[in-house]
Design a protein around this motif. Structure first.
Motif, PDB file in Angstrom:
ATOM      1  N   VAL A 205     -57.182   7.617  20.579  1.00  0.00           N
ATOM      2  CA  VAL A 205     -56.897   8.307  19.316  1.00  0.00           C
ATOM      3  C   VAL A 205     -55.513   7.933  18.801  1.00  0.00           C
ATOM      4  CG1 VAL A 205     -56.491  10.559  18.267  1.00  0.00           C
ATOM      5  CG2 VAL A 205     -58.463  10.220  19.769  1.00  0.00           C
ATOM      6  N   PHE A 206     -54.529   7.954  19.689  1.00  0.00           N
ATOM      7  CA  PHE A 206     -53.166   7.622  19.271  1.00  0.00           C
ATOM      8  C   PHE A 206     -53.099   6.203  18.713  1.00  0.00           C
ATOM      9  CE2 PHE A 206     -49.119   5.575  20.243  1.00  0.00           C
ATOM     10  CZ  PHE A 206     -48.239   6.390  19.555  1.00  0.00           C
ATOM     11  N   GLY A 207     -53.656   5.236  19.449  1.00  0.00           N
ATOM     12  CA  GLY A 207     -53.607   3.847  19.003  1.00  0.00           C
ATOM     13  C   GLY A 207     -54.331   3.637  17.691  1.00  0.00           C
ATOM     14  N   ASP A 208     -55.490   4.274  17.551  1.00  0.00           N
ATOM     15  CA  ASP A 208     -56.279   4.101  16.337  1.00  0.00           C
ATOM     16  C   ASP A 208     -55.588   4.726  15.131  1.00  0.00           C
ATOM     17  OD1 ASP A 208     -58.810   2.799  15.746  1.00  0.00           O
ATOM     18  OD2 ASP A 208     -59.507   4.753  15.049  1.00  0.00           O
ATOM     19  N   ALA A 209     -55.004   5.918  15.315  1.00  0.00           N
ATOM     20  CA  ALA A 209     -54.292   6.564  14.215  1.00  0.00           C
ATOM     21  C   ALA A 209     -53.032   5.788  13.849  1.00  0.00           C
ATOM     22  CB  ALA A 209     -53.939   8.001  14.596  1.00  0.00           C
ATOM     23  N   LEU A 210     -52.352   5.251  14.851  1.00  0.00           N
ATOM     24  CA  LEU A 210     -51.168   4.442  14.574  1.00  0.00           C
ATOM     25  C   LEU A 210     -51.540   3.196  13.779  1.00  0.00           C
ATOM     26  CD1 LEU A 210     -48.202   3.751  14.873  1.00  0.00           C
ATOM     27  CD2 LEU A 210     -48.683   2.847  17.159  1.00  0.00           C
ATOM     28  N   ALA A 211     -52.657   2.572  14.124  1.00  0.00           N
ATOM     29  CA  ALA A 211     -53.122   1.393  13.382  1.00  0.00           C
ATOM     30  C   ALA A 211     -53.392   1.749  11.926  1.00  0.00           C
ATOM     31  CB  ALA A 211     -54.380   0.823  14.037  1.00  0.00           C
ATOM     32  N   ALA A 212     -54.079   2.861  11.698  1.00  0.00           N
ATOM     33  CA  ALA A 212     -54.387   3.284  10.326  1.00  0.00           C
ATOM     34  C   ALA A 212     -53.115   3.641   9.561  1.00  0.00           C
ATOM     35  CB  ALA A 212     -55.340   4.473  10.355  1.00  0.00           C
ATOM     36  N   LEU A 213     -52.168   4.289  10.240  1.00  0.00           N
ATOM     37  CA  LEU A 213     -50.892   4.647   9.613  1.00  0.00           C
ATOM     38  C   LEU A 213     -50.141   3.403   9.174  1.00  0.00           C
ATOM     39  CD1 LEU A 213     -48.487   6.553   8.987  1.00  0.00           C
ATOM     40  CD2 LEU A 213     -47.854   6.363  11.405  1.00  0.00           C
ATOM     41  N   LEU A 214     -50.057   2.409  10.052  1.00  0.00           N
ATOM     42  CA  LEU A 214     -49.325   1.188   9.711  1.00  0.00           C
ATOM     43  C   LEU A 214     -50.012   0.427   8.587  1.00  0.00           C
ATOM     44  CD1 LEU A 214     -48.165  -0.092  13.224  1.00  0.00           C
ATOM     45  CD2 LEU A 214     -46.868   1.177  11.514  1.00  0.00           C
ATOM     46  N   GLU A 215     -51.333   0.413   8.592  1.00  0.00           N
ATOM     47  CA  GLU A 215     -52.049  -0.216   7.474  1.00  0.00           C
ATOM     48  C   GLU A 215     -51.729   0.501   6.169  1.00  0.00           C
ATOM     49  OE1 GLU A 215     -56.058  -2.226   9.407  1.00  0.00           O
ATOM     50  OE2 GLU A 215     -56.099  -0.093   8.910  1.00  0.00           O
ATOM     51  N   PHE A 216     -51.688   1.825   6.198  1.00  0.00           N
ATOM     52  CA  PHE A 216     -51.379   2.606   5.002  1.00  0.00           C
ATOM     53  C   PHE A 216     -49.967   2.307   4.503  1.00  0.00           C
ATOM     54  CE2 PHE A 216     -50.694   6.604   2.601  1.00  0.00           C
ATOM     55  CZ  PHE A 216     -51.893   6.672   1.902  1.00  0.00           C
ATOM     56  N   ALA A 217     -49.085   1.934   5.443  1.00  0.00           N
ATOM     57  CA  ALA A 217     -47.702   1.617   5.088  1.00  0.00           C
ATOM     58  C   ALA A 217     -47.502   0.135   4.784  1.00  0.00           C
ATOM     59  CB  ALA A 217     -46.763   2.042   6.213  1.00  0.00           C
ATOM     60  N   GLY A 218     -48.588  -0.631   4.687  1.00  0.00           N
ATOM     61  CA  GLY A 218     -48.488  -2.002   4.225  1.00  0.00           C
ATOM     62  C   GLY A 218     -48.444  -3.074   5.283  1.00  0.00           C
ATOM     63  N   TYR A 219     -48.653  -2.713   6.555  1.00  0.00           N
ATOM     64  CA  TYR A 219     -48.660  -3.719   7.630  1.00  0.00           C
ATOM     65  C   TYR A 219     -50.042  -4.371   7.743  1.00  0.00           C
ATOM     66  CZ  TYR A 219     -44.249  -1.706   9.294  1.00  0.00           C
ATOM     67  OH  TYR A 219     -42.952  -1.275   9.399  1.00  0.00           O
ATOM     68  N   ASP A 220     -50.053  -5.582   8.263  1.00  0.00           N
ATOM     69  CA  ASP A 220     -51.286  -6.307   8.569  1.00  0.00           C
ATOM     70  C   ASP A 220     -51.578  -6.085  10.050  1.00  0.00           C
ATOM     71  OD1 ASP A 220     -53.376  -8.049   8.966  1.00  0.00           O
ATOM     72  OD2 ASP A 220     -52.281  -9.862   8.404  1.00  0.00           O
ATOM     73  N   VAL A 221     -52.547  -5.221  10.349  1.00  0.00           N
ATOM     74  CA  VAL A 221     -52.739  -4.709  11.709  1.00  0.00           C
ATOM     75  C   VAL A 221     -53.973  -5.310  12.366  1.00  0.00           C
ATOM     76  CG1 VAL A 221     -53.125  -2.635  13.103  1.00  0.00           C
ATOM     77  CG2 VAL A 221     -51.614  -2.532  11.092  1.00  0.00           C
ATOM     78  N   THR A 222     -53.840  -5.678  13.634  1.00  0.00           N
ATOM     79  CA  THR A 222     -54.963  -6.076  14.479  1.00  0.00           C
ATOM     80  C   THR A 222     -55.083  -5.088  15.631  1.00  0.00           C
ATOM     81  OG1 THR A 222     -54.781  -8.435  13.972  1.00  0.00           O
ATOM     82  CG2 THR A 222     -55.890  -7.849  16.026  1.00  0.00           C
ATOM     83  N   ARG A 223     -56.272  -4.480  15.765  1.00  0.00           N
ATOM     84  CA  ARG A 223     -56.547  -3.550  16.870  1.00  0.00           C
ATOM     85  C   ARG A 223     -57.151  -4.350  18.022  1.00  0.00           C
ATOM     86  NH1 ARG A 223     -57.421  -1.338  11.926  1.00  0.00           N
ATOM     87  NH2 ARG A 223     -57.042   0.896  11.577  1.00  0.00           N
ATOM     88  N   GLU A 224     -56.548  -4.249  19.190  1.00  0.00           N
ATOM     89  CA  GLU A 224     -56.960  -5.123  20.289  1.00  0.00           C
ATOM     90  C   GLU A 224     -57.166  -4.350  21.590  1.00  0.00           C
ATOM     91  OE1 GLU A 224     -55.755  -9.106  20.081  1.00  0.00           O
ATOM     92  OE2 GLU A 224     -55.000  -9.166  22.133  1.00  0.00           O
ATOM     93  N   TYR A 225     -58.182  -4.792  22.324  1.00  0.00           N
ATOM     94  CA  TYR A 225     -58.514  -4.241  23.640  1.00  0.00           C
ATOM     95  C   TYR A 225     -58.384  -5.358  24.660  1.00  0.00           C
ATOM     96  CZ  TYR A 225     -61.280  -1.502  27.042  1.00  0.00           C
ATOM     97  OH  TYR A 225     -61.713  -0.805  28.143  1.00  0.00           O
ATOM     98  N   TYR A 226     -57.577  -5.128  25.677  1.00  0.00           N
ATOM     99  CA  TYR A 226     -57.381  -6.109  26.750  1.00  0.00           C
ATOM    100  C   TYR A 226     -58.306  -5.737  27.898  1.00  0.00           C
ATOM    101  CZ  TYR A 226     -54.801  -8.842  30.300  1.00  0.00           C
ATOM    102  OH  TYR A 226     -54.431  -9.729  31.290  1.00  0.00           O
ATOM    103  N   ILE A 227     -59.282  -6.589  28.169  1.00  0.00           N
ATOM    104  CA  ILE A 227     -60.266  -6.321  29.223  1.00  0.00           C
ATOM    105  C   ILE A 227     -59.685  -6.735  30.567  1.00  0.00           C
ATOM    106  CG2 ILE A 227     -62.618  -6.728  30.013  1.00  0.00           C
ATOM    107  CD1 ILE A 227     -63.306  -7.635  27.159  1.00  0.00           C
ATOM    108  N   ASN A 228     -59.424  -5.758  31.415  1.00  0.00           N
ATOM    109  CA  ASN A 228     -58.844  -6.048  32.736  1.00  0.00           C
ATOM    110  C   ASN A 228     -59.943  -6.465  33.712  1.00  0.00           C
ATOM    111  OD1 ASN A 228     -55.801  -5.121  32.727  1.00  0.00           O
ATOM    112  ND2 ASN A 228     -56.942  -3.617  31.522  1.00  0.00           N
ATOM    113  N   ASP A 229     -60.455  -7.668  33.505  1.00  0.00           N
ATOM    114  CA  ASP A 229     -61.596  -8.131  34.314  1.00  0.00           C
ATOM    115  C   ASP A 229     -61.209  -9.265  35.262  1.00  0.00           C
ATOM    116  OD1 ASP A 229     -61.106 -10.021  32.381  1.00  0.00           O
ATOM    117  OD2 ASP A 229     -63.150 -10.120  31.626  1.00  0.00           O
ATOM    118  N   GLY A 230     -59.912  -9.365  35.562  1.00  0.00           N
ATOM    119  CA  GLY A 230     -59.483 -10.455  36.424  1.00  0.00           C
ATOM    120  C   GLY A 230     -59.048 -10.023  37.804  1.00  0.00           C
ATOM    121  N   GLY A 231     -59.045  -8.724  38.063  1.00  0.00           N
ATOM    122  CA  GLY A 231     -58.531  -8.242  39.342  1.00  0.00           C
ATOM    123  C   GLY A 231     -59.614  -7.823  40.313  1.00  0.00           C
ATOM    124  N   ALA A 232     -59.184  -7.249  41.425  1.00  0.00           N
ATOM    125  CA  ALA A 232     -60.100  -6.872  42.508  1.00  0.00           C
ATOM    126  C   ALA A 232     -61.018  -5.725  42.112  1.00  0.00           C
ATOM    127  CB  ALA A 232     -59.294  -6.484  43.748  1.00  0.00           C
TER     128      ALA A 232
END
Length: 574
Positions: free
Chosen positions: A146-173
């Motif tokens: 929720v925090f990340g998504d709202a922050l993304a929307a807030l920055l877009e509203f303030a004129g930033y070019d935003v990319t929402r990204e998920y880092y898949i931790n699929d390299g570990g044990a």
């Protein structure tokens, strides 16, 4: 229209004139000069600290600067009075027409009211959630999502070019543990008793994965040694878990722009390239770390490792990036991942992590600073724990995941809108108590209800007014102090957006909406006793058209704010 920024411009222009006339010395910086709402509204509409922050560099008494500045500010037709208070603050009152203009601007701008050029197209990457792909998202992930998504929307509203990204931790044990856990469910699907040993994932969410493995492989994997089925089952189970996570996020209304796999960094030379970049800067060396501070583990022994000289970029200690056996530490792929972000051309990076990543902040800041030569800032936001209650008592929900309460459990209990709003009623680094009874009650103590109720009240007024076939007007009729209070709160919205965006604090939007709703409800209640303050003036369409402009502007701001939070504005309360 940001009236605070506009009046600040007037203050700066007046200061420039004082410099030009020799009343102030040249070379002064206006950077610390602010115009903001006063702590006590009785003191005025806004205040400036100009005289206070300029006194020392100008070598003048703050009150002397304030008196001269205040006298000249009243030449601005928007300023009714400018009075010196205390040691040198200036309290400013604006003419009523300013607040009428604010209401008209909000109505006319609609969804764009409060939009800012602050971001100016700056490319920002926000990485959030990034949970291990080993099961459904839990309540802790919910807050970060929720925090990340709202922050993304807030920055877009303030004129930033935003990319929402998920880092898949699929390299570990942990994904190997997932594979073994899924394999036991596969055995179960084939009529055998699963052996969920300690350390495996026990949740029932893996039962469908086991059944799907049976559909694909039949009983072919049952008698194979682990080395022959582990990779296939791991990839299959990871894909299934990521699909489950995407469904969880969709339940909350979160949609990512990009998913990045940690596994893609291994065996492709990308980790090696990032480390080589640090080596070119003289920041990689062979060395031995000091023992950890405090109680030294019994098995600790000094050994040579490959280290990143992170202390040269603000870290407390240098960090291992390769173990003595030649294997990468977990920090190495993280460096490579952020190097990839920099290479993709992002101007700013924001990482949203759980509270247990506090020790990660300085080392990641150091890595990004080193890789970008200090050009790309990274802001790591930590979200604190969420405690679940019901009627003030700890709430034990059914744990379908086996060991934890899932995101979907919470959303199914109270809905996505309530979940999202409540998760933003505290700053991200403060613990949050989530009381299922409190967040669904209809009272002023429930901010979700209180804000939604304000919007619903406006919509009910609008439906009544529409039956009067009005000649709609944006020119508000503001007469009572309670009406001006609401208009002044609306005027704070563009300023609030810039402050919240600059500080990466979407919770400020939730706080502001509650304050606006409170002012609006106070005006509504006052109208119950004074018919002249009612928005619908029965039998008088012209008066209604003027009175209804203010609630129309309120609805614009509440709807814009709720959309930033990812909450749907309601048309009526049921």
């Amino acid at each position: 229209m940001n009236i605070f920024a506009d009046i600040r411009t007037s203050v700066i222009e007046t200061l420039d004139a004082l410099v030009a006339e020799g009343r102030l010395p040249s070379g002064l910086s206006w950077g610390a000069v602010a115009v903001e709402p006063p702590r006590d509204p009785a003191h005025g509409d806004m205040a400036t600290n100009a005289a206070m922050v300029l006194a020392k560099p100008a070598d003048k008494a703050p009150r002397d600067i304030a008196v001269e500045l205040a006298e000249r500010l009243t030449s601005d037709p928007r300023i009714a009075t400018a009075e010196v208070a205390g040691p040198g603050f200036i309290n400013i009152r604006l003419v009523p027409e300013v607040w009428h203009d604010v209401v008209a601007e909000a109505i006319d701008a609609g969804r764009s009211f409060g939009h800012s050029g602050l971001g100016a197209g700056v490319k920002v990457n926000i990485e959030y959630v990034s949970a291990n792909p080993t099961g459904p998202l839990h309540v802790g992930h919910t807050r970060g999502a929720v925090f990340g998504d709202a922050l993304a929307a807030l920055l877009e509203f303030a004129g930033y070019d935003v990319t929402r990204e998920y880092y898949i931790n699929d390299g570990g044990a942990q994904v190997d543990v997932l594979a073994r856990s899924a394999y036991e469910r596969y055995r179960e699907a084939n009529g055998l008793s699963p052996e969920i040993a300690e350390g495996l994932y026990p949740g029932d969410y893996l039962v469908p994965v086991g059944e799907a493995l049976k559909v694909k492989y039949g009983d072919r994997l049952l008698n194979l040694p682990e080395g022959e089925w582990l990779t296939e089952v791991r990839d299959f189970a990871t894909d299934a878990m990521m699909e489950l996570i995407r469904e969880d996020l969709a339940t909350l209304g979160v949609k990512m722009d990009h998913f990045f796999s940690e596994k893609s960094l291994y065996g492709t030379g990308r980790i090696e390239a990032a480390i080589a970049e640090l080596k070119k800067r003289g920041l990689i060396y062979k060395g031995t770390l000091e023992p950890p501070k405090g109680k030294v583990p019994e098995d600790w022994e000094p050994r040579e490792q490959t280290l990143f000289k992170s202390t040269e970029h603000g870290d407390d200690v240098d960090r291992p990036i390769m173990k003595s056996d030649g294997a990468w530490t977990y920090f190495a792929p993280d460096i490579a991942y952020h190097w990839d972000k920099i290479a993709r051309g992002f101007d700013e990076l924001i990482d949203v992590f759980g509270a247990d990543h506090g020790g990660y902040v300085k080392r990641m800041n150091a890595a990004v600073s080193a890789l970008s030569d200090g050009r790309v800032p990274v802001d790591i936001k930590l979200t604190q724990l969420v405690k679940l209650y019901k009627n003030g008592e700890p709430f034990k929900m059914s744990k379908r995941a086996g060991t934890f309460i899932t995101l979907r459990d919470v959303v199914e209990e109270v809905g996505a809108d309530v979940t999202r709003f409540v998760m933003l009623t505290r700053k991200n680094d403060a613990p949050l108590d989530f009381d299922f009874a409190k967040v669904t009650e209809q009272s002023k103590d429930n901010p979700v209800f209180y804000v939604q109720y304000a919007h619903a009240r406006v919509r009910s007024v609008m439906r009544r007014a529409e039956t009067m076939h009005l000649d709609w007007s944006d020119n508000a009729r503001l007469e009572d102090e309670a009406e001006f209070t609401v208009a002044k709160k609306i005027a704070e919205w563009p300023r609030l957006i810039e402050i919240a965006a600059r500080n990466h604090e979407p919770h400020r939007v939730a706080f502001y909406l509650y304050e606006l709703a409170s002012d609006f409800h106070a005006l509504w209640n006052k109208g119950n006793d004074n018919s002249a303050l009612r928005f619908v003036q029965e039998g008088n369409p012209q008066a209604t058209a003027a009175k209804i402009a203010l609630p129309r502007a309120v609805a614009v701001v509440i709807a814009n704010g709720l959309r930033i939070l990812g909450v749907t504005p309601v048309e009526e309360m049921r």
